[in-house]
Design an enzyme around this catalytic site. Sequence first.
Site, PDB file in Angstrom:
ATOM      1  N   ASP A 175      72.716  17.382 113.185  1.00 30.80           N
ATOM      2  CA  ASP A 175      73.090  17.335 111.768  1.00 30.80           C
ATOM      3  C   ASP A 175      74.446  16.629 111.674  1.00 30.80           C
ATOM      4  O   ASP A 175      74.507  15.400 111.584  1.00 30.80           O
ATOM      5  CB  ASP A 175      73.126  18.775 111.255  1.00 30.80           C
ATOM      6  CG  ASP A 175      73.336  18.876 109.761  1.00 30.80           C
ATOM      7  OD1 ASP A 175      73.231  17.853 109.078  1.00 30.80           O
ATOM      8  OD2 ASP A 175      73.602  19.991 109.260  1.00 30.80           O
TER       9      ASP A 175
ATOM     10  N   LYS B 140      68.911  14.829 111.158  1.00 29.93           N
ATOM     11  CA  LYS B 140      69.381  14.906 109.764  1.00 29.93           C
ATOM     12  C   LYS B 140      70.583  13.984 109.678  1.00 29.93           C
ATOM     13  O   LYS B 140      71.695  14.361 110.064  1.00 29.93           O
ATOM     14  CB  LYS B 140      69.796  16.338 109.433  1.00 29.93           C
ATOM     15  CG  LYS B 140      68.637  17.275 109.167  1.00 29.93           C
ATOM     16  CD  LYS B 140      69.189  18.628 108.746  1.00 29.93           C
ATOM     17  CE  LYS B 140      68.103  19.510 108.183  1.00 29.93           C
ATOM     18  NZ  LYS B 140      68.661  20.820 107.789  1.00 29.93           N
TER      19      LYS B 140
ATOM     20  N   PHE C  85      67.006  22.565 103.726  1.00 34.61           N
ATOM     21  CA  PHE C  85      66.918  23.681 104.665  1.00 34.61           C
ATOM     22  C   PHE C  85      65.483  23.856 105.118  1.00 34.61           C
ATOM     23  O   PHE C  85      64.624  24.248 104.345  1.00 34.61           O
ATOM     24  CB  PHE C  85      67.438  24.956 104.010  1.00 34.61           C
ATOM     25  CG  PHE C  85      67.820  25.968 105.029  1.00 34.61           C
ATOM     26  CD1 PHE C  85      69.114  26.038 105.498  1.00 34.61           C
ATOM     27  CD2 PHE C  85      66.859  26.806 105.580  1.00 34.61           C
ATOM     28  CE1 PHE C  85      69.457  26.932 106.490  1.00 34.61           C
ATOM     29  CE2 PHE C  85      67.197  27.708 106.565  1.00 34.61           C
ATOM     30  CZ  PHE C  85      68.507  27.771 107.021  1.00 34.61           C
TER      31      PHE C  85
ATOM     32  N   GLU D  60      67.723  18.321 122.247  1.00 34.60           N
ATOM     33  CA  GLU D  60      68.159  19.122 121.094  1.00 34.60           C
ATOM     34  C   GLU D  60      67.033  19.208 120.078  1.00 34.60           C
ATOM     35  O   GLU D  60      66.267  18.261 119.906  1.00 34.60           O
ATOM     36  CB  GLU D  60      69.366  18.459 120.414  1.00 34.60           C
ATOM     37  CG  GLU D  60      70.702  19.076 120.783  1.00 34.60           C
ATOM     38  CD  GLU D  60      70.968  20.409 120.117  1.00 34.60           C
ATOM     39  OE1 GLU D  60      70.023  21.170 119.854  1.00 34.60           O
ATOM     40  OE2 GLU D  60      72.147  20.701 119.877  1.00 34.60           O
TER      41      GLU D  60
HETATM   42  C1  PRP Z   1      71.494  23.786 115.708  1.00 32.89           C
HETATM   43  C2  PRP Z   1      71.144  22.813 116.829  1.00 32.89           C
HETATM   44  C3  PRP Z   1      72.463  22.310 117.263  1.00 32.89           C
HETATM   45  C4  PRP Z   1      73.276  22.332 115.986  1.00 32.89           C
HETATM   46  C5  PRP Z   1      73.332  20.958 115.417  1.00 32.89           C
HETATM   47  O1  PRP Z   1      71.802  25.025 116.243  1.00 32.89           O
HETATM   48  O2  PRP Z   1      70.428  23.441 117.877  1.00 32.89           O
HETATM   49  O3  PRP Z   1      73.020  23.107 118.277  1.00 32.89           O
HETATM   50  O4  PRP Z   1      72.641  23.203 115.080  1.00 32.89           O
HETATM   51  O5  PRP Z   1      74.192  20.901 114.315  1.00 32.89           O
HETATM   52  P1  PRP Z   1      75.396  19.870 114.229  1.00 32.89           P
HETATM   53  O6  PRP Z   1      74.866  18.504 114.541  1.00 32.89           O
HETATM   54  O7  PRP Z   1      75.839  19.992 112.782  1.00 32.89           O
HETATM   55  O8  PRP Z   1      76.465  20.302 115.178  1.00 32.89           O
HETATM   56  P2  PRP Z   1      71.995  26.330 115.342  1.00 32.89           P
HETATM   57  O9  PRP Z   1      73.444  26.516 115.038  1.00 32.89           O
HETATM   58  O10 PRP Z   1      71.067  26.293 114.181  1.00 32.89           O
HETATM   59  O11 PRP Z   1      71.605  27.508 116.367  1.00 32.89           O
HETATM   60  P3  PRP Z   1      70.149  27.927 116.939  1.00 32.89           P
HETATM   61  O12 PRP Z   1      69.667  26.773 117.794  1.00 32.89           O
HETATM   62  O13 PRP Z   1      70.410  29.159 117.769  1.00 32.89           O
HETATM   63  O14 PRP Z   1      69.245  28.185 115.752  1.00 32.89           O
END
Ligand code: PRP
Length: 191
Positions: free
Chosen positions: A114, A142, A163, A110
Amino acid sequence: MSEPGLEEYGELAAEIREILISAEELQAKVRQIGRAISQDYAGRSPLLVGVLKGVVLFMADLLRAVTIPVEVDFLAVSSYSSEARQKSGLVRLEKDLETSITGRHVLFVEDVIDTGLTLNYLLRNLRARQPASLEVCVLFNKAENRLIDIPIKYKGFDLPDRFVVGYGLDYQEKYRNLPFVGLLKPEALRK
Ligand code: PRP
């Protein structure tokens, strides 16, 4: 900002307020993680699984840093707004793996963790397919917003709850191609 070659990124670079992790630091860390994976998974031919799209840059560099036989596959999930996700914990699988993972050594790669909701959902989903092993590799952690504790075997950098863009991370789909990670200027965030 003294990032080598930054000026080549013209209008994108002009919107960066501060570089948090340089391209050099990123590359060094990815090489280090690649070496560790190569040692730990020697003789096991792991399958690296990534979630589109943010992981694409990290995955490409990580694959080059791994020196043992590996395979790669990708998933895609729908992005709900944070608020909606926090209420429901719901993540929808938009694109499944093409590879069967039953009996395989799977390393989930990943870009950022977050809240942990996305990974938690996807790990449960993959575990049900009975892989031989399932571990997690995350480049950016994060920790401040974490709702679910997820054991991470390989971790790159801890990031504050701010951000950030670059190296795969976007703001309105822009900035993914920057080779470093930085903070946007407030005027860029208002666009
Ligand atoms: C990001 C990352 C995870 C998610 C993590 O994807 O790739 O899939 O956020 O967040 P969480 O721990 O709060 O669930 P994002 O939604 O930014 O999509 P992208 O990879 O297409 O930019």
